[in-house]
Design a protein around this motif. Sequence first.
Motif, short mmCIF file in Angstrom:
data_model
loop_
_atom_site.label_atom_id
_atom_site.label_comp_id
_atom_site.label_asym_id
_atom_site.label_seq_id
_atom_site.Cartn_x
_atom_site.Cartn_y
_atom_site.Cartn_z
N HIS A 94 -47.69 -20.49 25.53
CA HIS A 94 -46.31 -20.94 25.60
C HIS A 94 -45.42 -20.23 24.57
O HIS A 94 -45.90 -19.55 23.67
CB HIS A 94 -46.24 -22.46 25.43
CG HIS A 94 -46.70 -23.20 26.65
ND1 HIS A 94 -48.02 -23.27 27.03
CD2 HIS A 94 -45.98 -23.85 27.61
CE1 HIS A 94 -48.13 -23.97 28.15
NE2 HIS A 94 -46.89 -24.32 28.52
N ASP A 95 -44.11 -20.44 24.78
CA ASP A 95 -43.07 -19.83 23.94
C ASP A 95 -43.21 -18.32 24.00
O ASP A 95 -43.12 -17.63 22.96
CB ASP A 95 -43.16 -20.36 22.51
CG ASP A 95 -41.84 -20.16 21.76
OD1 ASP A 95 -40.89 -19.62 22.37
OD2 ASP A 95 -41.78 -20.52 20.57
N ASN A 96 -43.44 -17.82 25.23
CA ASN A 96 -43.51 -16.37 25.47
C ASN A 96 -44.64 -15.70 24.67
O ASN A 96 -44.49 -14.56 24.21
CB ASN A 96 -42.17 -15.70 25.18
CG ASN A 96 -41.06 -16.21 26.06
OD1 ASN A 96 -41.27 -16.41 27.28
ND2 ASN A 96 -39.88 -16.44 25.47
N VAL A 148 -46.35 -24.52 17.89
CA VAL A 148 -46.33 -23.06 18.04
C VAL A 148 -45.34 -22.45 17.07
O VAL A 148 -45.62 -21.45 16.39
CB VAL A 148 -45.97 -22.69 19.49
CG1 VAL A 148 -45.73 -21.18 19.61
CG2 VAL A 148 -47.08 -23.11 20.45
N ARG A 149 -44.14 -23.03 16.96
CA ARG A 149 -43.09 -22.47 16.09
C ARG A 149 -43.50 -22.55 14.60
O ARG A 149 -43.29 -21.59 13.85
CB ARG A 149 -41.78 -23.23 16.32
CG ARG A 149 -41.12 -22.90 17.63
CD ARG A 149 -39.70 -23.47 17.69
NE ARG A 149 -39.73 -24.93 17.80
CZ ARG A 149 -39.78 -25.60 18.94
NH1 ARG A 149 -39.83 -24.94 20.11
NH2 ARG A 149 -39.75 -26.92 18.97
N ASN A 173 -45.05 -27.39 21.43
CA ASN A 173 -44.11 -26.27 21.25
C ASN A 173 -43.67 -26.18 19.78
O ASN A 173 -43.53 -25.08 19.23
CB ASN A 173 -42.90 -26.44 22.16
CG ASN A 173 -43.26 -26.24 23.62
OD1 ASN A 173 -44.26 -25.59 23.94
ND2 ASN A 173 -42.45 -26.80 24.53
N GLN A 174 -43.45 -27.33 19.18
CA GLN A 174 -43.09 -27.34 17.76
C GLN A 174 -44.24 -26.79 16.92
O GLN A 174 -44.03 -26.08 15.96
CB GLN A 174 -42.75 -28.77 17.33
CG GLN A 174 -42.33 -28.90 15.89
CD GLN A 174 -41.03 -28.17 15.58
OE1 GLN A 174 -40.21 -27.88 16.49
NE2 GLN A 174 -40.79 -27.86 14.31
N ARG A 194 -45.78 -16.36 21.71
CA ARG A 194 -45.34 -16.11 20.34
C ARG A 194 -46.51 -15.98 19.36
O ARG A 194 -46.40 -15.27 18.34
CB ARG A 194 -44.41 -17.24 19.91
CG ARG A 194 -43.69 -16.99 18.59
CD ARG A 194 -42.66 -18.08 18.37
NE ARG A 194 -41.93 -17.86 17.12
CZ ARG A 194 -40.96 -18.66 16.66
NH1 ARG A 194 -40.60 -19.74 17.38
NH2 ARG A 194 -40.35 -18.40 15.53
N TYR A 226 -52.83 -23.70 25.36
CA TYR A 226 -51.40 -24.00 25.39
C TYR A 226 -50.68 -23.24 24.28
O TYR A 226 -49.62 -22.65 24.48
CB TYR A 226 -51.17 -25.50 25.27
CG TYR A 226 -49.74 -25.90 25.48
CD1 TYR A 226 -49.29 -26.35 26.72
CD2 TYR A 226 -48.81 -25.84 24.43
CE1 TYR A 226 -47.96 -26.70 26.91
CE2 TYR A 226 -47.49 -26.18 24.61
CZ TYR A 226 -47.07 -26.62 25.86
OH TYR A 226 -45.73 -26.97 26.05
#
Length: 327
Positions: free
Chosen positions: A254-256, A202-203, A199-200, A258, A250
């Motif tokens: 994930h994260d909508n 992705v951001r 997730n990190q 993004r 993934y």
Amino acid sequence: MKRQYRGRSDAMTKSSDGEQGFWPSYADMMSAVALILFFLMLLSYIQNLITGNDLRSTQEDLNETRNTLALTLKQVEDAESELDRITLDLDEARLTLSEQQDDLAAQSRLLAEQEALIGQQEDYLKAASQEMLAMRSQMQTIAVLRLSILEQIRDSMARVMGDSSKVSIGSNGNIILSESVLFDVGSSDIKSEAAPALNQLVRVFAQFLASDDNAKYVDSIMISGHTDSTGTAENNRVLSTDRANAVLGYLMEHDNGRLDNYAQYFCAAGYGETRPVASNDTAEGRAANRRIEISVILRDDTVMDIVESYLDITPPEAAAPARSTGR
């Protein structure tokens, strides 16, 4: 009677005395004339001798004069020949001098052209140096940008995982994630505990690609899977490919979603056991070979645009050398 005889006898005597006086006088006169003639002839002979000697001397002088004149004429001819040769040499020297003067003028023009060319080349080198500095600055900016995103990924994922040993930047400039962070041995299913790290990721990618100044340099972001040599090569290729696709899926989901807007940058590939980073003869080496690598690949055309902008500077043409016409 006696007186007459005496008279005739006296007359005869007188006559005889007269003749006898005449002939001696005539003989003396003729002797004197003969002597005179002799002296005249002698004088003439002497004169002829003197004249002959003078004539022979004169003839000898004349012959000597002729010989001297012939020698002088020969010397004059030689002098004229030498003068002709000197004149020819002088003409050739003048021609050579003229050609050398032409060469000197040509060399002077060439020197002026070369000096002008040197000035142009100095300007070119100055501009090229400035372009080199600008290109180096741009290339450094790209390199720093790439390193920056990789360091951000590494540091942020290390913070999330709490273990910096599981994520690193390899010698090839790629982010390396240990298999144990994401998968169990022999599996392509992402472990639940890997979610915070991914997730990190992705951001970080979303923030990086949201900037046009960053995105314009990026060609692709490659997710590549690697295994050790355990098992068959075919199984290792399938496993590495499945793991790379699992990570990519993934990130996209994930994260909508993004990263959906940046999906064109992402790709995945599996290399199996073909690119080891350590020996497969040890457990530690095999663990190092089981990994996921993330590569940020820069756009070749962007880099080439920078290089081409430098190459657009046209160097000055060299002046053609002057041709010598010397003899």
